[in-house]
Design an enzyme around this catalytic site. Structure first.
Site, PDB file in Angstrom:
ATOM      1  N   ASP A 241       0.838  -1.247   0.040  1.00  0.00           N
ATOM      2  CA  ASP A 241       0.088  -0.144  -0.026  1.00  0.00           C
ATOM      3  C   ASP A 241       1.141   1.364  -0.029  1.00  0.00           C
ATOM      4  O   ASP A 241       1.875   1.564   1.015  1.00  0.00           O
ATOM      5  CB  ASP A 241      -0.897   0.004   1.253  1.00  0.00           C
ATOM      6  N   ASP A 242       0.679   2.051  -1.089  1.00  0.00           N
ATOM      7  CA  ASP A 242       1.297   3.633  -0.993  1.00  0.00           C
ATOM      8  C   ASP A 242       2.759   3.247  -1.106  1.00  0.00           C
ATOM      9  O   ASP A 242       3.550   4.253  -0.762  1.00  0.00           O
ATOM     10  CB  ASP A 242       1.003   4.385   0.111  1.00  0.00           C
TER      11      ASP A 242
ATOM     12  N   CYS B 162      -6.177   4.711  -3.473  1.00  0.00           N
ATOM     13  CA  CYS B 162      -6.223   3.222  -2.915  1.00  0.00           C
ATOM     14  C   CYS B 162      -7.588   2.461  -3.634  1.00  0.00           C
ATOM     15  O   CYS B 162      -7.269   1.816  -4.532  1.00  0.00           O
ATOM     16  CB  CYS B 162      -6.553   3.042  -1.447  1.00  0.00           C
TER      17      CYS B 162
ATOM     18  N   HIS C  52     -10.028  -2.116  -1.140  1.00  0.00           N
ATOM     19  CA  HIS C  52     -10.088  -1.143  -0.272  1.00  0.00           C
ATOM     20  C   HIS C  52     -10.021  -1.458   1.090  1.00  0.00           C
ATOM     21  O   HIS C  52     -10.770  -2.336   1.561  1.00  0.00           O
ATOM     22  CB  HIS C  52     -10.880   0.009  -0.621  1.00  0.00           C
TER      23      HIS C  52
ATOM     24  N   ASP D 141      -0.314   0.007  -5.087  1.00  0.00           N
ATOM     25  CA  ASP D 141      -1.549   0.405  -5.623  1.00  0.00           C
ATOM     26  C   ASP D 141      -1.212   1.745  -6.330  1.00  0.00           C
ATOM     27  O   ASP D 141      -2.139   2.357  -7.065  1.00  0.00           O
ATOM     28  CB  ASP D 141      -2.769   0.340  -4.565  1.00  0.00           C
ATOM     29  N   HIS D 142      -0.119   2.721  -5.891  1.00  0.00           N
ATOM     30  CA  HIS D 142       0.058   3.616  -6.423  1.00  0.00           C
ATOM     31  C   HIS D 142       1.254   4.419  -5.814  1.00  0.00           C
ATOM     32  O   HIS D 142       1.815   3.725  -4.714  1.00  0.00           O
ATOM     33  CB  HIS D 142      -0.957   4.934  -6.326  1.00  0.00           C
TER      34      HIS D 142
HETATM   35 CA   LIG Z   1      -2.942   2.977  -1.396  1.00  0.00          CA
END
Ligand SMILES: [Ca+2]
Ligand SMILES: [Ca+2]
Length: 528
Positions: A78-79, A116, A172, A351-352
């Protein structure tokens, strides 16, 4: 055979695997021929059945029974931005680096949304946010009637004989809801919660810094991600009568940036990496670039610099990156120990991306390289070694995995298989990578350029050959009109309206209609 019929009817196959898993493939091929031989008697009474089988036996990729198929281990972070070792970043990431050494690295991979839920919904359904209208953190896409029946990547594998495991944050946060009537996975492992554990009080109390960071808790095994990884390890260690599809989602380095002290100690606090941020960098941005993060709860650079916290913030981010890398290492070790590694395809993705001060921002929700660029690695049987600079999308994961594993690729997927690039990282690819943020704002990334067009028509253009940090907006330069036209032709012409409930999302949802802007459904002035 029932399991095979769609495959055979589809007759679309890759040239996978077998550079790495040659022995496994040979064994499977011998098995195919033996089975074909035993079907000779069937031929006399059931010619159609035989024809189908003969096709399977002659196809080097077809798995003969579901149990022969390759497993999938899909590790989501995540992130996680590109500050990791194998992409030349500042993070200390020996475990991701060792995975990278044995697979194909995509050095120019981009999320379809820098946020997200829209990003995850996109690559798990195989559809762009501009197709589904899922642009925000709400609603859960199964609650939208038009999207309820979408067959996601894990569901597609389940429909073809796989046991599917969902562990940690895959969709999410909080999705699917606990009362979800149609399970997204056959087995739900430990889910966890990004808010736990929490220190008794925040470490940071600076105005403008609404996200916390610090050395917490004392030990790895007290963290949520350790438990997520342990759950994945437990799932890997089970006896498997079916091929498995394990999706495991780790939550750091998403805020809050907490990690045990040992991960901070990997970095010299006096020399933690900081990006270059020219004082005038934002002067050439259109107003919509400024508006895109309205309502955002994530920090901007000014208050953090004024409080003397920039270096310690980035220190915490990198500590979280190293911490999560260690959890990835635990999972990879467990795969080796399971005896399944030789027939397991590994995908690692974020995810990004995440700003660490660039453009005077932290975190996400922008259309610049910092927020769209993601790590993406494929490794395992059938995957060559190398680095590809071609622009690729997280959307491509779904059709790539179906191709590698010999499953039919469902109609309607908007990604394109990376199969050719897994065999030859420099294979041709004409498509750019496209990222959207809310309705109507897009970035188009090729190898050389990034073109952004916001919902109000304003533009940015960056030449990555000369300006990889995207300092100089060339959109007004007449020399590059044809570049803007070419890149702009890839932007979806009729982006879907946001699904009802998007306006209720936390953190600010901006819409732009007929020259007016709305933040969470209320008129907002974008300023000059
Ligand atoms: Ca994220
Ligand atoms: Ca600039």
């Amino acid at each position: 055979m029932i399991e095979h019929l769609p495959l055979l009817a589809g007759m679309k196959r890759s040239h996978f695997p077998p550079r790495v898993a040659l022995v496994h493939w040979k064994m499977r091929q011998i098995g195919s021929l033996l089975k074909a031989f035993t079907q000779q008697t069937v031929r006399m009474t059931c010619p159609g059945f035989f024809c189908a089988f003969a096709f399977a036996a002659s196809d080097v990729v077809a798995a003969d029974t579901p149990a022969d198929r390759l497993n999938v281990l899909f590790i989501l972070v995540d992130d996680l931005n590109d500050q990791i070792g194998w992409l030349g970043g500042a993070g200390i990431t020996p475990n991701m680096d060792r995975l990278a050494q044995r697979g194909t690295l995509f050095a120019n991979a981009h999320a379809q949304a820098p946020w997200c839920s829209p990003s995850r919904t996109s690559f798990l359904t195989g559809k762009r946010p501009s197709t589904t209208g899922i642009y925000a953190l709400t609603p859960w896409f199964r609650n939208v009637p038009a999207l309820r029946e979408l067959v996601t990547l894990p569901q597609h594998f389940a429909a073809h004989g796989y046991e599917t495991f969902g562990i940690g944050k895959v969709y999410h946060e909080g999705c699917p809801p606990a009362n979800q009537p149609t399970p997204e996975f056959s087995v739900m492992g430990y889910q966890g919660n990004w808010r736990k554990p929490q220190p008794s009080k925040p470490f940071v109390n600076t105005p403008g810094m609404r996200q916390d960071f610090g050395q917490f808790p004392d030990r790895d095994d007290q963290t949520d991600d350790f438990k997520v990884a342990s759950s994945a390890i437990e799932c890997l260690g089970r006896p498997h009568t079916k091929p498995f599809f394990i999706a495991v989602g780790l939550r750091r380095p998403h805020y809050p940036l907490y990690a045990p002290q040992q991960w901070f100690s990997l970095y010299d606090p006096q020399n933690v990496w900081l990006p270059e941020v020219p004082a005038t960098d934002r002067d050439d941005l259109p107003r919509f670039a400024r508006a895109l993060r309205l309502g955002n709860t994530e920090p901007t650079l000014g208050p953090i610099v004024n409080a003397g916290l920039w270096r310690s913030h980035n220190h915490a981010y990198l500590a979280c990156v190293s911490f999560v890398d260690n959890q990835i290492g635990r999972i990879l070790d467990a795969l080796e120990q399971s005896g399944e590694a030789h027939r397991t395809v590994i995908v690692l993705a974020s995810d990004h991306g995440f700003h660490l001060g660039e453009k005077e921002l932290f975190a996400k929700r922008t259309l610049w390289e910092r927020a769209t660029h993601v790590p993406l690695i494929f490794a395992g049987p059938g995957v060559g070694r190398g680095t590809s600079k071609r622009p690729v999308e997280l959307l491509d994961i779904y059709p790539t995995l179906t191709e590698i594993c010999g499953l039919p690729t469902p109609p309607g997927l908007e990604g394109e298989s990376l199969g050719a690039l897994l065999r030859d990282p420099s294979a041709a690819r004409t498509r750019p990578a496209i990222t959207g943020q809310m309705q109507g704002s897009f970035a188009v990334r090729t190898e050389d350029w990034r073109y952004i067009r916001y919902a109000d028509g304003s533009e940015e253009l960056y030449d990555h050959r000369e300006d990889p940090q995207e300092f100089l907006n060339l959109a007004a330069d007449q020399r590059w009109t044809s570049v803007k036209t070419e890149l702009g032709s890839w932007i979806p012409k009729h982006p879907a309206d946001p699904v009802p409930g998007s306006e209720k999302t936390a953190g600010g949802y901006l819409e732009y209609r007929n020259g007016a802007a709305f933040l969470n459904g209320r008129t907002v002035d974008l300023g000059p």
